[in-house]
Design an enzyme around this catalytic site. Structure first.
Site, short mmCIF file in Angstrom:
data_model
loop_
_atom_site.label_atom_id
_atom_site.label_comp_id
_atom_site.label_asym_id
_atom_site.label_seq_id
_atom_site.Cartn_x
_atom_site.Cartn_y
_atom_site.Cartn_z
N TYR A 137 0.82 -1.22 0.00
CA TYR A 137 0.00 0.00 0.00
C TYR A 137 0.85 1.27 0.00
O TYR A 137 0.36 2.36 -0.26
CB TYR A 137 -0.94 0.03 1.21
CG TYR A 137 -2.06 -1.01 1.17
CD1 TYR A 137 -2.28 -1.79 0.03
CD2 TYR A 137 -2.87 -1.21 2.26
CE1 TYR A 137 -3.28 -2.74 0.00
CE2 TYR A 137 -3.89 -2.15 2.25
CZ TYR A 137 -4.08 -2.92 1.11
OH TYR A 137 -5.08 -3.85 1.08
N LYS A 183 2.99 -15.69 2.07
CA LYS A 183 2.93 -16.46 0.83
C LYS A 183 4.38 -16.76 0.44
O LYS A 183 4.86 -16.37 -0.62
CB LYS A 183 2.20 -15.63 -0.25
CG LYS A 183 1.79 -16.40 -1.49
CD LYS A 183 0.71 -17.44 -1.24
CE LYS A 183 0.46 -18.24 -2.50
NZ LYS A 183 -0.42 -19.40 -2.29
N ASP A 215 -3.56 -18.28 1.70
CA ASP A 215 -4.75 -18.94 1.14
C ASP A 215 -5.28 -20.00 2.10
O ASP A 215 -6.49 -20.10 2.34
CB ASP A 215 -4.46 -19.53 -0.26
CG ASP A 215 -3.11 -20.20 -0.36
OD1 ASP A 215 -2.31 -20.11 0.59
OD2 ASP A 215 -2.83 -20.82 -1.41
N ASP A 239 -5.27 -6.78 5.86
CA ASP A 239 -6.46 -6.04 5.48
C ASP A 239 -7.58 -7.00 5.11
O ASP A 239 -8.72 -6.91 5.59
CB ASP A 239 -6.10 -5.12 4.30
CG ASP A 239 -7.21 -4.12 3.98
OD1 ASP A 239 -8.15 -3.99 4.79
OD2 ASP A 239 -7.13 -3.49 2.91
N ASP A 243 -11.05 -8.42 7.68
CA ASP A 243 -12.47 -8.27 7.32
C ASP A 243 -13.17 -9.63 7.34
O ASP A 243 -14.31 -9.75 7.80
CB ASP A 243 -12.64 -7.62 5.94
CG ASP A 243 -12.85 -6.11 6.05
OD1 ASP A 243 -12.45 -5.53 7.09
OD2 ASP A 243 -13.40 -5.51 5.12
#
Ligand code: ATP
Ligand code: MG
Length: 344
Positions: A137, A183, A215, A239, A243
């Site tokens: 980001y 990852k 994942d 992020d 959620d």
């Protein structure tokens, strides 16, 4: 010296749930002999109205001078056409206070289990520690061309180390387990995270470290969330996963969060937005703010006893089905808050 709290009341439902949180804080403080001084400062949309800036300098100064900041959701359609956006204030306050770690608990107590979309038998209780001020980001170059685009994921050793320490220290106060989510079968940054976190882990021999690919982790949050204690992860993965984790509790309107850096203050806020669709109706769920107050008492002021009192009162109110419409109830913000205070 009394404990100093800066209050940023927010926009739309922000002030409604802040009022609820402050009433609970006042009640539990009286009962438990906790002394504090709360100062309200302008921030967000109403700060733009009042002084043309979403984050005035005097608000930053006041925050830096306090132990904790209580923040309620800001922004909304009223400022869609404003020259400055309330949300700019949010990024600016994270930077100004160097809040590099964002912590979100996912807790499904026995009383709350009826609202979870999961059909679990066991209660769930884990936290996500998300790196908040670096990664993809913020990385440059960031470019968009006619036939290709690119973003950059970059992490320094120091950035990984400091947020990792937050996670390990948190695990020491919980169930002594950290799961690093990455990852690393593909990404260089993830491989680097493993190297740095392995090194940090040596300073916390009482904490067990394990790893999960992002994942797989997103699957396990649904299938077997009870296996997690503290999830440590970088900005983008955090992020998304936070959620997902919020949703398994049943309502956005119950969950608090905490953002922390190297020094005071620590900032506490509900994870949801300012909910313009229900503002002014007196039906916003106050649990997210009441739980933010609970988190603040435990982490910034070392008053786990008061936090527990609030937790038990909220559980009792839920068990009595005194809840707002987002949880299927027929009660308003004030009635729910009154019930919590009565149970303190
Ligand atoms: P933001 O971009 O600021 O995060 P958002 O678009 O994600 O905002 P929210 O403001 O979080 O949206 O609201 C999403 C939905 O959840 C809305 O329908 C809102 O009414 C509901 N909601 C959010 N917080 C609460 C709450 N405390 N009580 C009841 N409903 C809530
Ligand atoms: Mg949102």
């Amino acid at each position: 010296m009394p404990n100093k709290i800066t209050v940023l009341t927010g926009d739309y439902i922000g002030p409604e749930i802040m009022a609820a949180g402050l009433r609970v804080l006042e009640a539990v403080s009286k009962a438990g002999h906790f002394e504090y001084e709360a100062t309200t400062m302008p921030f967000g949309g109403h700060a733009i109205d009042e002084c043309g800036e979403p984050l005035p300098q005097r608000t930053i100064d006041e925050c830096k001078n306090s132990d904790a900041v209580l923040l309620s959701a800001i922004g909304g359609p009223k400022w869609d056409a404003a020259p400055k956006r309330p949300e700019q204030g949010l990024l600016a306050i994270r930077q100004a206070l160097n809040l590099f770690a964002n912590i979100r608990p996912t807790e499904i107590s026995p009383a709350m289990m009826q609202y979870s979309p999961l059909k679990k038998i066991e209660p769930v209780n884990f936290v996500i520690v998300r790196e908040l001020t670096s990664g993809i980001y913020f990385g440059t170059p960031r470019e968009q061309h006619a036939d290709y685009a690119l973003d950059t994921m970059r992490y320094t050793k120091a950035e990984i180390e400091r947020v990792s320490r937050v996670a390990f220290q948190m695990a020491q106060h919980r169930n002594h387990r950290v799961t690093l989510v990455d990852k690393s079968n593909v990404l260089a940054t993830s491989k680097f995270w493993r190297v740095v976190v392995d090194e940090v882990a040596k300073d916390y021999p009482d904490v067990e470290l394990n790893y999960s690919y992002v994942d797989a982790a997103s699957m396990k949050i649904i299938s077997s969330p009870e296996q997690f204690d503290v999830i440590l992860t970088e900005n983008l993965f955090g992020d998304i996963l936070s959620d997902e984790a919020a949703q398994i509790t049943g309502s956005l309107g119950t969950i608090p969060s905490m953002s922390t850096g190297d020094q005071k203050p620590v900032l506490y806020e509900p994870i949801h937005g300012s909910a313009p669709d229900i503002a002014g109706q007196g039906i916003a769920n106050p649990f997210s703010m009441i739980n933010s107050v609970k988190m603040m008492l435990a982490h910034s002021f070392d008053r786990a006893d008061l936090a527990e009192r609030i937790g038990k009162a909220v559980d009792q109110v839920v068990a009595d089905n005194i809840v707002t419409p987002d949880l299927g109830g027929k009660y308003g913000t004030k009635e729910v808050t009154d019930a919590v205070i009565k149970n303190l």
